[in-house]
Design a protein around this motif. Structure first.
Motif, PDB file in Angstrom:
ATOM      1  N   ALA A 196      -2.030  -1.780  -5.355  1.00  0.00           N
ATOM      2  CA  ALA A 196      -2.270  -1.555  -3.920  1.00  0.00           C
ATOM      3  C   ALA A 196      -2.377  -2.894  -3.202  1.00  0.00           C
ATOM      4  O   ALA A 196      -1.742  -3.117  -2.154  1.00  0.00           O
ATOM      5  N   GLU A 197      -3.138  -3.823  -3.780  1.00  0.00           N
ATOM      6  CA  GLU A 197      -3.286  -5.146  -3.165  1.00  0.00           C
ATOM      7  C   GLU A 197      -1.943  -5.878  -3.110  1.00  0.00           C
ATOM      8  O   GLU A 197      -1.608  -6.535  -2.119  1.00  0.00           O
ATOM      9  N   GLN A 198      -1.207  -5.708  -4.217  1.00  0.00           N
ATOM     10  CA  GLN A 198       0.081  -6.420  -4.228  1.00  0.00           C
ATOM     11  C   GLN A 198       1.033  -5.847  -3.191  1.00  0.00           C
ATOM     12  O   GLN A 198       1.771  -6.587  -2.545  1.00  0.00           O
ATOM     13  N   ASN A 199       0.975  -4.520  -3.016  1.00  0.00           N
ATOM     14  CA  ASN A 199       1.799  -3.926  -1.958  1.00  0.00           C
ATOM     15  C   ASN A 199       1.404  -4.470  -0.596  1.00  0.00           C
ATOM     16  O   ASN A 199       2.256  -4.823   0.225  1.00  0.00           O
ATOM     17  N   ALA A 200       0.081  -4.526  -0.376  1.00  0.00           N
ATOM     18  CA  ALA A 200      -0.402  -5.040   0.907  1.00  0.00           C
ATOM     19  C   ALA A 200       0.060  -6.486   1.097  1.00  0.00           C
ATOM     20  O   ALA A 200       0.517  -6.885   2.174  1.00  0.00           O
ATOM     21  N   LEU A 201      -0.019  -7.245  -0.016  1.00  0.00           N
ATOM     22  CA  LEU A 201       0.393  -8.649   0.056  1.00  0.00           C
ATOM     23  C   LEU A 201       1.886  -8.756   0.365  1.00  0.00           C
ATOM     24  O   LEU A 201       2.315  -9.585   1.187  1.00  0.00           O
ATOM     25  N   ASN A 202       2.675  -7.884  -0.252  1.00  0.00           N
ATOM     26  CA  ASN A 202       4.115  -7.907   0.019  1.00  0.00           C
ATOM     27  C   ASN A 202       4.414  -7.547   1.464  1.00  0.00           C
ATOM     28  O   ASN A 202       5.278  -8.152   2.103  1.00  0.00           O
TER      29      ASN A 202
END
Lengths: 493, 216
Positions: free
Chosen positions: A166-172
């Motif tokens: 989820a965090e990585q998606n947000a970061l992307n």
């Protein structure tokens, strides 16, 4: 505009775009780095907290057990193995994994690789990380998981991890927005740069257009000056001054050429008319003689004009330095008066001389031409019999010579233009007497070339005086003192 | 044909006068604007040759003043060939314009055209029945054969032919055929007239007693 990259505007834009691009990329990278570090720090902090709470709840002294010092390794193994049975687990412990269903899980392996504890929410198929160094901790990201790895001195390995997709998606998403924003900023910077370069270069464009129009012959065009005294305004001012000088030089040249051709036209007409008449039919020898005489007169007049023009052109070049010598105006005037005596006599003119030594440095032949022009004017323009006086003296640091005639004077309106080329106070009379209208122009340009000045004064009661003032030259003369002499007109037939 | 030449350069003035006289024009001269203007106003010249740059009053002022009283054709000579100068001259009332240096033959041709136009003829040939006058070649032909006339006789016929049907007084004929330098005898005109009649036929020139001569 020729090649786009030869234009200053394009080159400015190119550099501006490159710099903007570098800045946008740098800021984007920085923002990305700060943002992801911030997120991972938060996750890592969470993982460590989780580990701490886990161990605190696991080894919380149980109510039924006496606590005496830290637990032994075997006690720890035992305790860990016993976990997972809901009946025995302390309630905080159960909450620990329930409250975070997204994901923090804990796995503990024994030194021989057998799992001592696997939290219920841990994904399937985990294995003990290979060859971890004893006594170390590490934070690693593996696939979608962030893991906090701790290796005990005993060889036990604890892994606290959670799913961070989820965090990585947000970061992307954040990176995408950053990229789009950066691209938009870059575009507007380029557009702004294009506009700014155009605006800065517009005065140059105006200047070049004006210069082109001037080159096309519109000599009275000038560059508009905004009056803000910018660098370009100063350039425009300099260019305008240059244009001004060029235009006046061209104008002078044009007028001179027009005047010169004007002067040559009348004698040319005479030659054409006379020769055409002569060729019309057979004539008496006497008549042919007359035609030829007329042509000769006209040709002589043309020669006079051409000679004067050449003389004038030479003085304009002012290459007199080479042949400069010390000479005395008084001596030159005395010789001249002797030479002109026959002309004076023919016009029944008395030449009075009041000559004191007036040494100067200059070309004697030029000075002679100058004085001769002045004297022959004085002899020919006033009515027959008007006395002429030559005076020379030193005044201050100047050597002065004056040519004065007691004639009726020159009307005041003619005085300012007297030294102009081809200017004649009376056009008719000078045509008759054969003067080209260049004599005074030549005299004045010689005077200027020698660093002096020529002035005219005229008064209907006193007559006309031409005064030449040149810088005084010391030890300039072997002229013997004073010479007061009168040249009486020798009345010859 | 009687002309006035106004030109300040004495050599050119003399050259033009002699040249035009050789072409059988009666040519009077003036060396400055005011003198020329007085003459042009007093005498009916057939054309005036006027220099632009003159002492006294210049050519343009000369034209302005002359046009107040007379419509004599004026051919302007000038050393300046700038277009504004030409426009100024033509606007001031000049009928034609020549720039120095010019061909003498061109001056003659322009003068002929100027005079012919002034008398309402657009062609260089005047036909009077059997007699044809060629103004350019200055010849007269009768029934296709060139008749030999003296220059004075030719000018007489030319002048009367240009005023065909009009009775020209003896005074007017004198004025247009002779200039101030000619010492004319009072019966010289009659001699010329009778010579022309002998060569071209008695009825070619009719006499109106007390009025003058006429070509019908």
């Amino acid at each position: 505009m020729t090649h786009p990259f030869q234009s200053i505007r394009w080159r400015l834009l190119l550099w501006h775009s490159l710099i903007s691009l570098a800045l946008v990329v740098a800021i984007g990278l920085l923002a990305n780095r700060l943002s992801s570090r911030d997120r991972f720090e938060r996750i890592d902090h969470e993982l460590r907290n989780h580990e701490r709470s886990f161990f605190r709840s696991v080894f919380m002294p149980s109510p039924g057990k006496k606590s005496d010092g830290p637990p032994t390794l075997d006690e720890i193994r035992e305790r860990l193995r016993s976990l997972g049975e809901p009946g025995q687990d302390p309630p905080e412990f159960r909450d620990l994994f329930k409250s975070d269903p997204a994901g923090t899980f804990i796995v503990v392996w024994d030194s021989d690789g057998t799992p001592l504890f696997i939290s219920p929410n841990a994904p399937e198929g985990l294995s003990k990380p290979g060859n971890p160094e004893e006594g170390s901790t590490a934070l690693v990201t593996r696939d979608d998981f962030r893991e906090h790895l701790r290796v005990h001195s005993s060889g036990m390995v604890t892994v606290v991890a959670r799913d961070i997709s989820a965090e990585q998606n947000a970061l992307n998403r954040f990176r995408l927005l950053l990229g789009l924003g950066g691209f938009a900023i870059l575009l507007s910077a380029v557009a702004g740069g294009w506009w700014l370069a155009g605006r800065a270069l517009r005065p140059i464009d105006t200047i070049s257009q004006t210069a082109t129009r001037i080159a096309d012959g519109k000599l009275d065009e000038r560059i508009d000056i905004t009056g803000r005294d910018s660098e370009l305004d100063q350039l425009a001012q300099v260019l305008n001054n240059t244009f001004e000088q060029l235009a006046s030089a061209i104008e002078q040249q044009k007028r001179f050429t027009a005047d010169a051709s004007h002067e040559l036209r009348t004698p040319l007409t005479i030659i054409l008319t006379e020769t055409q008449r002569a060729l019309k039919g057979e004539r008496e020898p006497e008549q042919y003689k007359q035609f030829i005489t007329h042509c000769q007169t006209a040709a002589q007049r043309m020669r006079g004009i051409v000679d004067s023009l050449l003389l004038l052109a030479r003085h304009d070049l002012a290459d007199h330095e080479a042949a400069s010598a010390r000479c005395d105006l008084a001596q030159l005037a005395e010789q001249l008066a002797e030479r002109m005596a026959p002309i004076a006599a023919a016009r029944n003119v008395e030449i009075h001389c009041g000559l004191q030594s007036a040494p100067v440095t200059g070309r004697p032949d030029y000075l002679e031409t100058l004085l001769q022009n002045l004297l022959s004017n004085a002899l020919s323009h006033p009515p027959v019999g008007t006395p002429v006086t030559l005076r020379s003296f030193v005044r201050g640091n100047e050597s002065v010579i004056e040519v004065h005639d007691a004639g009726p004077g020159i009307p005041a309106e003619h005085l300012p233009r007297l030294f102009d080329r081809f200017y004649r106070a009376d056009p008719a009379r000078s045509q008759v007497s054969g003067h080209s209208g260049l004599g005074l122009a030549i005299a004045s340009s010689i005077a200027r070339a020698l660093g002096g000045r020529l002035e005219a004064e005229s008064d209907p009661n006193k007559g006309t005086t031409f005064r030449l003032s040149l810088p005084f030259a010391e030890n300039g003369s072997d002229f013997s003192g004073k010479s007061i002499r009168e040249t009486a007109p020798t009345r010859s037939a | 044909m009687r002309l006035l030449i106004v030109e300040d350069d004495p050599l050119l003035l003399r050259s033009l006068q002699e040249g035009l006289q050789e072409e059988q024009y009666a040519a009077d001269t003036a060396a400055d604007g005011l003198e020329g203007l007085a003459m042009a106003e007093a005498i009916d010249f057939d054309a005036v040759v006027l220099d632009g740059m003159l002492p006294g009053i210049d050519g343009w002022e000369f034209l302005r003043r002359l046009r107040e009283t007379k419509s004599t054709p004026v051919l302007m000579l000038t050393a300046r060939d700038a277009v504004p100068d030409r426009i100024r001259g033509l606007d001031a009332g000049a009928d034609d314009y020549l720039t120095k240096p010019f061909d003498f033959d061109e001056l003659l041709a322009r003068l002929r055209a100027l005079i012919r136009r002034n008398y309402g003829k657009s062609s260089n040939k005047i036909e009077l029945g059997e007699v044809i006058i060629d103004l350019a070649a200055r010849t007269i032909a009768q029934s296709g054969e060139v008749v030999s006339l003296t220059p004075r006789e030719y000018t007489l016929v030319e002048y009367l032919a240009l005023h065909r049907g009009v009775v020209i007084s003896r005074t007017e004929l004198y004025e247009h055929l002779f200039d101030e330098s000619d010492d004319t005898l009072s019966n010289l005109l009659d001699v010329h007239v009778s010579n022309v009649r002998r060569k071209l036929g008695a009825s070619f020139i009719t006499t109106r007693r007390g009025h003058g001569y006429c070509i019908e």
